[in-house]
Write a protein that holds these residues in place. Structure first.
Motif, PDB file in Angstrom:
ATOM      1  N   UNK A  99       0.688  -1.047   0.132  1.00 26.37           N
ATOM      2  CA  UNK A  99       0.049   0.125   0.208  1.00 26.37           C
ATOM      3  C   UNK A  99       0.791   1.122   0.001  1.00 26.37           C
ATOM      4  N   UNK A 100       0.387   2.424  -0.368  1.00 21.73           N
ATOM      5  CA  UNK A 100       0.671   3.504  -0.423  1.00 21.73           C
ATOM      6  C   UNK A 100       1.259   3.934   0.829  1.00 21.73           C
ATOM      7  N   UNK A 101       0.514   3.732   2.014  1.00 21.80           N
ATOM      8  CA  UNK A 101       0.606   4.168   3.225  1.00 21.80           C
ATOM      9  C   UNK A 101       1.934   3.445   3.892  1.00 21.80           C
ATOM     10  N   UNK A 102       2.115   2.422   3.767  1.00 18.16           N
ATOM     11  CA  UNK A 102       3.060   1.403   4.331  1.00 18.16           C
ATOM     12  C   UNK A 102       4.414   2.265   4.671  1.00 18.16           C
ATOM     13  N   UNK A 106       5.941   4.069   8.216  1.00 18.99           N
ATOM     14  CA  UNK A 106       6.990   3.448   8.790  1.00 18.99           C
ATOM     15  C   UNK A 106       8.108   4.269   8.954  1.00 18.99           C
ATOM     16  N   UNK A 107       8.028   5.382   7.838  1.00 18.77           N
ATOM     17  CA  UNK A 107       9.032   6.618   7.837  1.00 18.77           C
ATOM     18  C   UNK A 107       8.861   7.474   9.122  1.00 18.77           C
ATOM     19  N   UNK A 108       7.429   7.472   9.382  1.00 14.93           N
ATOM     20  CA  UNK A 108       6.864   8.558  10.554  1.00 14.93           C
ATOM     21  C   UNK A 108       7.621   7.787  11.772  1.00 14.93           C
ATOM     22  N   UNK A 109       7.100   6.429  11.835  1.00 19.09           N
ATOM     23  CA  UNK A 109       7.583   5.836  12.962  1.00 19.09           C
ATOM     24  C   UNK A 109       9.094   5.959  13.293  1.00 19.09           C
ATOM     25  N   UNK A 110      10.097   5.897  12.365  1.00 19.04           N
ATOM     26  CA  UNK A 110      11.316   6.035  12.561  1.00 19.04           C
ATOM     27  C   UNK A 110      11.629   7.293  12.843  1.00 19.04           C
ATOM     28  N   UNK A 125       8.240 -11.065   9.923  1.00 20.97           N
ATOM     29  CA  UNK A 125       7.396 -11.261  10.588  1.00 20.97           C
ATOM     30  C   UNK A 125       6.569 -10.087  11.355  1.00 20.97           C
ATOM     31  N   UNK A 126       6.982  -9.001  11.155  1.00 24.53           N
ATOM     32  CA  UNK A 126       6.357  -7.614  11.497  1.00 24.53           C
ATOM     33  C   UNK A 126       5.186  -7.220  10.713  1.00 24.53           C
ATOM     34  N   UNK A 127       4.063  -6.751  11.290  1.00 22.88           N
ATOM     35  CA  UNK A 127       2.649  -6.452  10.868  1.00 22.88           C
ATOM     36  C   UNK A 127       2.582  -4.873  11.066  1.00 22.88           C
ATOM     37  N   UNK A 128       2.235  -4.051  10.213  1.00 30.65           N
ATOM     38  CA  UNK A 128       1.884  -2.886  10.437  1.00 30.65           C
ATOM     39  C   UNK A 128       0.208  -3.020  10.492  1.00 30.65           C
ATOM     40  N   UNK A 129      -0.266  -2.226  11.630  1.00 29.21           N
ATOM     41  CA  UNK A 129      -1.750  -2.367  11.979  1.00 29.21           C
ATOM     42  C   UNK A 129      -2.249  -0.657  12.230  1.00 29.21           C
ATOM     43  N   UNK A 130      -3.574  -0.601  11.522  1.00 26.59           N
ATOM     44  CA  UNK A 130      -4.214   0.769  12.001  1.00 26.59           C
ATOM     45  C   UNK A 130      -5.226   0.260  12.698  1.00 26.59           C
TER      46      UNK A 130
END
Length: 162
Positions: A99-102, A106-110, A125-130
């Protein structure tokens, strides 16, 4: 400043100053699980990046439901019984790697949580959840509990005991 404006300011303070969210899920066997994870806010949504090795991640993948709480630090609380906190009952959605958001998220997370995200984003094994809040409650002191209402849970209704 009105009570609602003070509550809104307290909510923003929690969401911006705290770095981790408490997470409660229920397994397929009906057993409750608790954990915590770093998070970021996107509007009123809670974004988390978690490993499938964690029970709460497997629970989210199985049933897509979670309760989350952002709570003020004990060491900065004047009263342990009335720590400022917000709780949400959420529906979880996976943010697909394609997805475009992924990458944006993750850049914002960093930016918020540091270089460790660069390593974690490479792990399969890492999953990004909304986590999309369906209901919420904000507590900012004794007798100052608010149900969060409105489409974006941005309106404050003083909670009364039954």
């Amino acid at each position: 400043m009105s009570d609602e404006q003070k509550a809104a300011a307290a909510l923003v303070e929690l969401q911006t100053s705290m770095q981790s969210v408490q997470l409660a899920t229920v397994g397929e066997d009906g057993e409750p699980h608790s954990g915590y994870t770093p998070f970021l806010m996107e509007g009123n949504q809670v974004i988390i990046f978690v490993s499938q090795l964690a029970l709460h991640t497997r629970d989210l993948l199985a049933n897509g439901r979670a309760s989350v709480m952002i709570i003020s630090d004990e060491s900065s609380s004047s009263q342990i019984f009335a720590r400022s906190r917000v709780s949400y009952q959420c529906q979880a959605e996976i943010v697909a790697r394609e997805s475009d958001d992924y990458d944006v998220l993750l850049d914002r997370f960093e930016q918020r949580h540091g270089k460790m995200i660069g390593l974690l984003r490479q792990l399969p094994d890492f999953v990004l959840f909304r986590l999309i809040p369906q209901r919420g409650q904000l507590v900012v002191g004794f007798g100052k509990a608010y149900r969060l209402t409105g489409e974006n849970l941005d309106q404050f209704e003083l909670a009364r005991s039954a």
